[in-house]
Enzyme design. Structure first.
Site, PDB file in Angstrom:
ATOM      1  CG  ASP A  30      -7.139 -21.062  37.825  1.00 35.09           C
ATOM      2  OD1 ASP A  30      -8.025 -21.113  38.042  1.00 35.09           O
ATOM      3  OD2 ASP A  30      -6.795 -20.347  38.072  1.00 35.09           O
ATOM      4  CG  HIS A  99     -15.290 -18.810  36.220  1.00 32.35           C
ATOM      5  ND1 HIS A  99     -15.886 -17.875  36.198  1.00 32.35           N
ATOM      6  CD2 HIS A  99     -14.725 -19.151  37.442  1.00 32.35           C
ATOM      7  CE1 HIS A  99     -14.804 -17.178  37.107  1.00 32.35           C
ATOM      8  NE2 HIS A  99     -14.351 -17.242  37.728  1.00 32.35           N
TER       9      HIS A  99
HETATM   10  P1  AMP Z   1     -13.023 -16.263  39.793  1.00 27.10           P
HETATM   11  O1  AMP Z   1     -13.414 -15.216  39.051  1.00 27.10           O
HETATM   12  O2  AMP Z   1     -12.618 -15.096  41.331  1.00 27.10           O
HETATM   13  O3  AMP Z   1     -13.773 -17.379  40.036  1.00 27.10           O
HETATM   14  O4  AMP Z   1     -11.213 -16.713  39.186  1.00 27.10           O
HETATM   15  C1  AMP Z   1     -11.019 -16.418  38.404  1.00 27.10           C
HETATM   16  C2  AMP Z   1     -10.061 -17.688  38.380  1.00 27.10           C
HETATM   17  O5  AMP Z   1      -9.344 -17.287  37.039  1.00 27.10           O
HETATM   18  C3  AMP Z   1      -8.743 -17.483  38.685  1.00 27.10           C
HETATM   19  O6  AMP Z   1      -8.474 -18.582  39.498  1.00 27.10           O
HETATM   20  C4  AMP Z   1      -7.512 -17.470  37.777  1.00 27.10           C
HETATM   21  O7  AMP Z   1      -6.530 -17.568  38.447  1.00 27.10           O
HETATM   22  C5  AMP Z   1      -8.272 -17.725  36.059  1.00 27.10           C
HETATM   23  N1  AMP Z   1      -7.144 -17.124  35.602  1.00 27.10           N
HETATM   24  C6  AMP Z   1      -7.418 -15.544  35.499  1.00 27.10           C
HETATM   25  N2  AMP Z   1      -7.057 -15.947  34.060  1.00 27.10           N
HETATM   26  C7  AMP Z   1      -6.456 -16.970  32.955  1.00 27.10           C
HETATM   27  C8  AMP Z   1      -5.897 -17.816  32.179  1.00 27.10           C
HETATM   28  N3  AMP Z   1      -5.817 -17.027  31.455  1.00 27.10           N
HETATM   29  N4  AMP Z   1      -5.850 -19.362  32.054  1.00 27.10           N
HETATM   30  C9  AMP Z   1      -6.179 -19.799  33.018  1.00 27.10           C
HETATM   31  N5  AMP Z   1      -7.313 -19.017  34.206  1.00 27.10           N
HETATM   32  C10 AMP Z   1      -6.868 -18.098  33.963  1.00 27.10           C
END
Ligand code: AMP
Ligand code: ZN
Length: 113
Positions: A30, A99
Site C-alpha cells: 500500500d 481488495h
Molecule cells: P480502500 O479502497 O479505502 O480500501 O483503500 C484503497 C487503498 O489503496 C488505500 O489504502 C490507498 O493507500 C491504496 N492505494 C491507492 N493508490 C495506490 C497505489 N498507486 N499504489 C498502492 N496503493 C495505493
C-alpha cells in the site's frame, strides 16, 4: 478497466512494489501504509465491490485468501495479521476494484472504528 488504478498496476502501467503474483492474484505494498506491513491483495479480474461477486468467483476469492496465507507464511507474520476489506461508501472504499488489506507488524486495535 481503463480508469482503474489497480488494473493499471496489474498491467504495469503504473509502478508498485509487487510482493507476490500468480495467474489470478497480485499482492503489492500500500502506498500509504497504516502499519509496518500493509499490503493490498487483489484479483486480476476487475470486480468493483463484493456486491458484484457471483458463483463464478468462488475459486478466485478462495485463491485471494489463500494468497494472504502464503504471503503471511513467507513474511513470517507468525504474531498475526489482519485481513480486511472496505466495501462501499460507509466503509470508506476508495478504489473500486476488490481488495483485501493485509496489516501486520504491530498490535492492531479492535474495533478499527
Ligand atoms: P480502500 O479502497 O479505502 O480500501 O483503500 C484503497 C487503498 O489503496 C488505500 O489504502 C490507498 O493507500 C491504496 N492505494 C491507492 N493508490 C495506490 C497505489 N498507486 N499504489 C498502492 N496503493 C495505493
Ligand atoms: Zn480494476
Amino acid at each position: 478497466m481503463q480508469d482503474c488504478i489497480f488494473c493499471k498496476i496489474i498491467h504495469r502501467e503504473i509502478p508498485a512494489e509487487i510482493i507476490y503474483e500468480t495467474d489470478n492474484v497480485l499482492v503489492f505494498k500500500d502506498i500509504r501504509p497504516a502499519a509496518p506491513v500493509h499490503l493490498l491483495l487483489i484479483p486480476k479480474k476487475h470486480i468493483p465491490t463484493f456486491f458484484e461477486l457471483g458463483p463464478e468467483d468462488v475459486m478466485l476469492m478462495g485463491e485471494l485468501q489463500t494468497a494472504a496465507a502464503e504471503v503471511a507464511r513467507r513474511l513470517g507474520l507468525s504474531n498475526g495479521f489482519r485481513l480486511v476489506s472496505n466495501i462501499g461508501r460507509d466503509a470508506g472504499q476508495l478504489v473500486f476494484h476488490i481488495h483485501y488489506h493485509l496489516l501486520a507488524g504491530r498490535e492492531l486495535k479492535w474495533p478499527p472504528g
